[in-house]
Design a protein around this motif. Structure first.
Motif, PDB file in Angstrom:
ATOM      1  N   LEU A 344       0.823  -1.209   0.000  1.00 30.39           N
ATOM      2  CA  LEU A 344       0.000   0.000   0.000  1.00 30.39           C
ATOM      3  C   LEU A 344       0.853   1.254   0.000  1.00 30.39           C
ATOM      4  O   LEU A 344       0.503   2.255  -0.610  1.00 30.39           O
ATOM      5  N   VAL A 345       1.992   1.193   0.692  1.00 26.59           N
ATOM      6  CA  VAL A 345       2.916   2.332   0.724  1.00 26.59           C
ATOM      7  C   VAL A 345       4.028   2.059  -0.284  1.00 26.59           C
ATOM      8  O   VAL A 345       5.015   1.370   0.010  1.00 26.59           O
ATOM      9  N   SER A 346       3.863   2.544  -1.484  1.00 28.43           N
ATOM     10  CA  SER A 346       4.837   2.343  -2.554  1.00 28.43           C
ATOM     11  C   SER A 346       4.561   3.348  -3.656  1.00 28.43           C
ATOM     12  O   SER A 346       3.499   3.978  -3.693  1.00 28.43           O
ATOM     13  N   ARG A 347       5.531   3.474  -4.541  1.00 28.78           N
ATOM     14  CA  ARG A 347       5.331   4.400  -5.657  1.00 28.78           C
ATOM     15  C   ARG A 347       4.204   3.925  -6.560  1.00 28.78           C
ATOM     16  O   ARG A 347       3.437   4.729  -7.088  1.00 28.78           O
ATOM     17  N   GLU A 348       4.061   2.621  -6.716  1.00 27.01           N
ATOM     18  CA  GLU A 348       2.973   2.098  -7.536  1.00 27.01           C
ATOM     19  C   GLU A 348       1.615   2.540  -7.000  1.00 27.01           C
ATOM     20  O   GLU A 348       0.733   2.947  -7.761  1.00 27.01           O
ATOM     21  N   SER A 349       1.445   2.471  -5.676  1.00 31.12           N
ATOM     22  CA  SER A 349       0.167   2.860  -5.078  1.00 31.12           C
ATOM     23  C   SER A 349      -0.131   4.330  -5.321  1.00 31.12           C
ATOM     24  O   SER A 349      -1.266   4.707  -5.634  1.00 31.12           O
ATOM     25  N   VAL A 350       0.883   5.169  -5.181  1.00 33.92           N
ATOM     26  CA  VAL A 350       0.672   6.600  -5.404  1.00 33.92           C
ATOM     27  C   VAL A 350       0.353   6.863  -6.871  1.00 33.92           C
ATOM     28  O   VAL A 350      -0.481   7.727  -7.192  1.00 33.92           O
ATOM     29  N   LEU A 351       0.992   6.131  -7.773  1.00 32.01           N
ATOM     30  CA  LEU A 351       0.688   6.307  -9.191  1.00 32.01           C
ATOM     31  C   LEU A 351      -0.728   5.845  -9.514  1.00 32.01           C
ATOM     32  O   LEU A 351      -1.385   6.409 -10.396  1.00 32.01           O
TER      33      LEU A 351
END
Length: 656
Positions: A344-351
């Motif tokens: 959940l806490v990752s660059r993928e999630s923010v993207l």
């Protein structure tokens, strides 16, 4: 003779496009190398023939050949040369020829720079791109032929729409079309990948340069259009939420989402289905823009034509491509399995959050744009959706996007530690809070829009700077390492900072603009936001193809003269149309904007003046975003197919 040559070249290009649409596709399916090899020379020939047709039409405009109907309707012998040339695309037929020229240009780019593409994928991409060309060649030849002759040529032409006789509008359409049609390449890659049944990191790397190029061109085109509307129309605004403005803004939002989702495909092989869907929808929105500007279903000052027959043709093209692509997506979506997993806490999630915000924002704009048409057709009620709706419904998504961007840019892939990422951003956040608090303290009786906008702008700019600095590691020589960072890193930071600058500019203008409308006698003055504007003189002047009333308006502050502004009210006799030419005193922190209106019965003149804080930041931010995109595009890792593995026999085999 040259006109007939152009028409003949256009017809030949249509037939070449038909061959390119069928033969390579069959060859890829049958694994026939000879048939697949047809795609590349066909793409080159198609582009050269279309360029010949476009050059022939341009020659007719430059030489004022009034035997050509399009030249008669959209040009005049007294018109300056720049506007004779831009008259080529300042109308429906010529603009569609420019559109199809860019379609063939992008197809040729794929042929020239797609050497690392697997043969079957390359053949299918060029075939799908040719199908788009076939549709628009047919549209031009059967409904919008630019080469029609006049039975009896007139002595002179009817002139180009005076509103289009401006440098900003001269280059605005080509940039927009490069953006619109650039998204046709992402569509072609998406459909070809669905046919092939293969979407992997290499595909994400191939599609990103076209997406990025389209986004850059759209950014420049939208910025030029906004700048033109600001100083040319004399109304003092920079964005009206006009249907045609929205038609360019929606693909820009979707292209931004596609660009970020393609990064996830390339780096982590996730979001494959979503990325393919975005590629299809992005081109769909560009087609919606073509439909809106040429069908007459929605009234707009920017519309090229109001011909329902042409609108139906365009709607048919849109339906065929969208229904076909979405049906293929539904049938083949099961092969687009994601490989990468992330927390959940990752660059993928923010993207993913970034994509959701951009996609929903585009949907909000779409609903507001199309709702008047739906209301009239379904409920027989005429209504308009204006700026209040868009500002209230759209702004929250941009605020949320601005808040998460600096954090998301610094999060690592797959799994990250939020506290560790936030720690270096504390200074940037405190700086942004201080800027917003200062703006709030300085204003009196105003909304929170200005302080919030400056906070977001400062947060994005300082966050981009922290992101760059964090990539230099620790220890000595960090400045040296900063200059050696990949251009893609610099591009991302500059683009994000540019978005912050634009956000601050929009908020500043909307929150703190001052306006004064009154009648002034020659010699009288008015005070506006600490400045004094004096109407010093009014005279009649004559331009190359217009007559104008020009005023001298002295701008001063504290008794010191800053500049003399010369707004004009022009009249174009051939077109029988007036225009307003505003005069601006540009500054880093503000614009002073003056407009001369009509003479009054008492001998005075109607005068409108505006004080616009941070106005130039809007377009300065657009320039920074485009520069950031160009820096990323220049990184060799993100050029077309750069770094992609060489094709292998397995690369062209569809997944089972």
């Amino acid at each position: 003779m040259i006109t007939e040559l152009g028409h003949f070249a256009l017809v030949l290009a249509f037939f070449v496009a038909c061959v390119q649409a069928v033969v390579p596709l069959v060859g890829a399916h049958k694994r026939w190398p000879g048939w697949m090899a047809v795609a590349e020379p066909a793409a080159n020939v198609q582009f050269l023939l279309t360029a010949t047709a476009f050059a022939a039409l341009t020659y007719a405009f430059v030489t004022s050949d009034f035997s050509v109907r399009l030249v008669t309707v959209n040009s005049h012998s007294a018109k300056p040369m720049l506007y004779k040339i831009t008259g080529v695309w300042g109308n429906h037929e010529g603009s569609m020829l420019l559109w199809v020229l860019i379609v063939t240009l992008f197809g040729a780019f794929a042929a020239w720079f797609g050497g690392n593409l697997p043969p079957t994928l390359k053949a299918r991409v060029l075939s799908v791109q040719a199908m788009i060309g076939v549709a628009f060649f047919a549209f031009i030849l059967f409904t919008s032929n630019p080469f029609l002759r006049m039975g009896v040529p007139p002595f002179d032409g009817q002139d180009l729409n005076p509103l289009l006789q401006d440098p900003g509008l001269a280059f605005h359409p080509p940039f927009l079309y490069l953006g619109y049609v650039g998204l046709s390449m992402t569509f072609s890659f998406a459909v070809a990948a669905l046919i092939e049944g293969r979407v992997d990191a290499a595909w994400g790397r191939w599609v990103r340069p076209y997406t990025l190029a389209a986004w850059i061109f759209l950014t420049v085109g939208i910025g030029l259009g906004s700048w033109w509307a600001y100083y040319e129309l004399g109304w003092g605004g920079f964005w009206f939420w006009d249907p045609v403005e929205n038609a360019s803004f929606m693909p820009w939002l979707i292209a931004a989402a596609l660009l970020h989702s393609a990064i996830v495909v390339e780096k982590r092989e996730s979001l494959k289905s979503w990325t393919i869907l975005l590629a299809i929808i992005a081109f769909g929105f560009s087609m919606v823009g073509a439909f809106i500007t040429r069908s007459g279903v929605i009234t707009s000052v920017h519309a090229f034509a109001s011909d329902p027959e042409r609108g139906v043709f365009l709607l048919l093209i849109l339906a065929v491509f969208m229904v076909g692509a979405l049906t293929l997506f539904a049938a083949r979506g099961n092969v687009l399995q994601a490989k990468g997993v992330f927390s959940l806490v990752s660059r993928e999630s923010v993207l993913v959050i970034n994509n959701v915000l951009l996609a929903v924002a585009a949907f909000v704009v779409f609903v507001g744009t199309i709702w008047p048409l739906v209301s009239e057709m379904a409920f027989d009620r005429k209504l308009s959706v204006g700026a209040p709706f868009f500002n209230m419904a759209f702004t929250p998504f941009m605020v949320a996007l601005g808040l998460i961007l600096p954090v998301g840019a610094m999060l690592p892939w797959k799994r990250g530690n939020l506290a560790r990422v936030i720690r270096p951003l504390r200074g940037a956040f405190l700086l942004a809070v201080a800027v917003g608090a200062l703006a709030f303290a300085m204003q009196t009786g105003r909304s929170a829009l200005g302080p919030v906008g400056l906070f977001l702008g400062a947060w994005l700019i300082s966050g981009a700077a922290v992101d760059l600095w964090s990539r230099t590691g620790r220890g000595e020589n960090r400045l040296s390492r900063l200059t050696r960072l990949p251009r893609a890193d610099w591009g991302k930071a500059v683009a994000h900072a540019g978005l912050g600058v634009t956000m601050a500019g929009v908020a500043g203008v909307m929150a703190w603009e001052a306006e004064d409308i009154r009648v002034l006698q020659v010699g009288e003055s008015l005070d506006l936001a600490g400045y004094t504007v004096t109407l010093d003189a009014v005279r009649e002047i004559k331009g190359p193809n217009y007559e104008a009333t020009q005023a001298d308006m002295i701008l001063s502050r504290g008794g010191s003269v800053i500049s003399t502004l010369q707004p004009e009210k022009r009249f174009y006799p051939v077109a029988g149309m007036p225009t307003t030419e505003a005069a601006l005193d540009n500054g880093f922190l503000r614009d002073v904007y003056v407009v001369i209106g009509d003479p009054q019965d008492n001998g005075g003149w109607a005068v409108r003046t505006y004080h616009k804080p941070l106005a130039n930041w809007i377009w300065g931010g657009s320039i920074l975003m485009a520069i950031g995109g160009a820096l990323s595009l220049s990184d060799r890792r993100y050029r077309v197919a750069a770094g992609a593995r060489k094709s292998t026999p397995a690369a062209g085999v569809p997944a089972e």
